[in-house]
Design a protein around this motif. Structure first.
Motif, PDB file in Angstrom:
ATOM      1  N   GLN A  74       5.553  64.123  42.276  1.00 55.48           N
ATOM      2  CA  GLN A  74       6.951  64.425  41.992  1.00 55.48           C
ATOM      3  C   GLN A  74       7.278  65.854  42.421  1.00 55.48           C
ATOM      4  O   GLN A  74       8.330  66.102  43.014  1.00 55.48           O
ATOM      5  CB  GLN A  74       7.266  64.224  40.514  1.00 55.48           C
ATOM      6  CG  GLN A  74       8.742  64.408  40.213  1.00 55.48           C
ATOM      7  CD  GLN A  74       9.071  64.122  38.763  1.00 55.48           C
ATOM      8  OE1 GLN A  74       8.187  63.876  37.955  1.00 55.48           O
ATOM      9  NE2 GLN A  74      10.338  64.164  38.425  1.00 55.48           N
ATOM     10  N   SER A  75       6.374  66.781  42.160  1.00 53.70           N
ATOM     11  CA  SER A  75       6.589  68.166  42.587  1.00 53.70           C
ATOM     12  C   SER A  75       6.662  68.252  44.106  1.00 53.70           C
ATOM     13  O   SER A  75       7.526  68.925  44.663  1.00 53.70           O
ATOM     14  CB  SER A  75       5.456  69.066  42.091  1.00 53.70           C
ATOM     15  OG  SER A  75       5.424  69.083  40.698  1.00 53.70           O
ATOM     16  N   THR A  78       9.955  66.888  45.350  1.00 52.00           N
ATOM     17  CA  THR A  78      11.052  67.804  45.032  1.00 52.00           C
ATOM     18  C   THR A  78      11.058  68.999  45.979  1.00 52.00           C
ATOM     19  O   THR A  78      12.114  69.408  46.485  1.00 52.00           O
ATOM     20  CB  THR A  78      10.937  68.274  43.569  1.00 52.00           C
ATOM     21  OG1 THR A  78      10.928  67.127  42.725  1.00 52.00           O
ATOM     22  CG2 THR A  78      12.072  69.195  43.187  1.00 52.00           C
ATOM     23  N   TYR A  82      13.894  69.956  48.730  1.00 54.01           N
ATOM     24  CA  TYR A  82      14.513  71.294  48.704  1.00 54.01           C
ATOM     25  C   TYR A  82      14.533  71.906  50.100  1.00 54.01           C
ATOM     26  O   TYR A  82      15.561  72.383  50.574  1.00 54.01           O
ATOM     27  CB  TYR A  82      13.735  72.184  47.728  1.00 54.01           C
ATOM     28  CG  TYR A  82      14.215  73.618  47.702  1.00 54.01           C
ATOM     29  CD1 TYR A  82      15.300  73.983  46.940  1.00 54.01           C
ATOM     30  CD2 TYR A  82      13.561  74.600  48.442  1.00 54.01           C
ATOM     31  CE1 TYR A  82      15.745  75.291  46.915  1.00 54.01           C
ATOM     32  CE2 TYR A  82      13.993  75.905  48.427  1.00 54.01           C
ATOM     33  CZ  TYR A  82      15.088  76.258  47.659  1.00 54.01           C
ATOM     34  OH  TYR A  82      15.518  77.551  47.648  1.00 54.01           O
TER      35      TYR A  82
END
Length: 92
Positions: A74-75, A78, A82
């Motif tokens: 998930q990181s 993300t 970004y």
């Protein structure tokens, strides 16, 4: 063949390692650690690994969490999103 009770786990393990031709540096701990790592890398749940290893305290298996296939996914997604947005805004 009759099985006799072990007099010493340590001596029996050392004899098995020697007879198998494996490195003398192999210990019961290193085998457990290697197996726990392999299980987590293959997606076996922490709960199941905990049970297989006989961990009595909840959370002992957390140290193998970083071997979970989707660790930090998930990181990563993300961060990728970004930077993708940053690139798109630069192109405008």
């Amino acid at each position: 063949m009759q099985q006799l009770p072990l007099k010493s786990v340590r001596k029996t393990f050392a004899a098995l390692v020697k007879n198998s031709g494996l490195s003398k540096e192999i210990t019961p701990y290193s085998l457990r650690h290697t197996m726990a790592t392999a299980l987590r890398k293959r997606g076996v749940s922490p709960w199941e690994v905990e049970g297989m290893l006989g961990h009595r305290r909840p959370g002992m298996t957390k140290k193998y969490a970083h071997f979970q296939p989707d660790y930090c996914s998930q990181s990563q997604q993300t961060i990728d999103a970004y930077f993708k947005r940053l690139k798109l805004s630069e192109d405008d």
